[in-house]
Design an enzyme around this catalytic site. Sequence first.
Site, short mmCIF file in Angstrom:
data_model
loop_
_atom_site.label_atom_id
_atom_site.label_comp_id
_atom_site.label_asym_id
_atom_site.label_seq_id
_atom_site.Cartn_x
_atom_site.Cartn_y
_atom_site.Cartn_z
N HIS A 96 0.85 -1.20 0.00
CA HIS A 96 0.00 0.00 0.00
C HIS A 96 0.87 1.24 0.00
O HIS A 96 1.04 1.87 1.03
CB HIS A 96 -0.90 -0.01 1.22
CG HIS A 96 -2.07 0.91 1.12
ND1 HIS A 96 -2.01 2.23 1.48
CD2 HIS A 96 -3.32 0.69 0.70
CE1 HIS A 96 -3.20 2.79 1.31
NE2 HIS A 96 -4.00 1.87 0.83
N ILE A 130 2.02 4.40 1.79
CA ILE A 130 1.05 5.25 2.48
C ILE A 130 0.36 4.39 3.54
O ILE A 130 -0.02 3.25 3.27
CB ILE A 130 0.01 5.81 1.51
CG1 ILE A 130 0.67 6.73 0.49
CG2 ILE A 130 -1.10 6.56 2.26
CD1 ILE A 130 -0.26 7.20 -0.61
N GLU A 152 -8.61 3.14 12.86
CA GLU A 152 -8.43 2.18 13.94
C GLU A 152 -7.60 2.78 15.07
O GLU A 152 -7.89 2.57 16.26
CB GLU A 152 -7.76 0.90 13.42
CG GLU A 152 -7.43 -0.11 14.48
CD GLU A 152 -8.63 -0.73 15.19
OE1 GLU A 152 -8.47 -1.16 16.36
OE2 GLU A 152 -9.73 -0.77 14.61
#
Length: 128
Positions: free
Chosen positions: A32, A38, A46
């Site tokens: 990612h 990122i 979360e």
Amino acid sequence: FLFIDSCEIIEIGKQGIGYRKFMPDEYFFKGHFPNMPIVPGVILVEALAQTAGIVVSNNFSEESEKSVLFMSISNAKFRKPVGPNDEIMFEVKIINQLKSIYKFYGEAKKKSEKVCEAFFSAMILEKK
């Protein structure tokens, strides 16, 4: 998975700030995104929720075991990317509480710049 390195309680059960430095070797950076790491938005949300859980749990006696169940997220906005070596503050404030349901507003900031914000709610239950 814990996304908070430390937490400062501003007002027990009502307000606090979580802190996290995202290290370059975090598992999620590999996918990612390749060549442009990122922190996924879901991890930022979360971390806000984990900060809220710490703030609220400091309001309970040590004798009772509680579980926190995430219930909802609304109006989440991701304003700037968070990358490797970024230090993020997760500021949360309780909006209201009705019995065992708590509603919060949280902001994630890099230095003083807002990178993420959301409203979210959770239910606190006795562990069985």
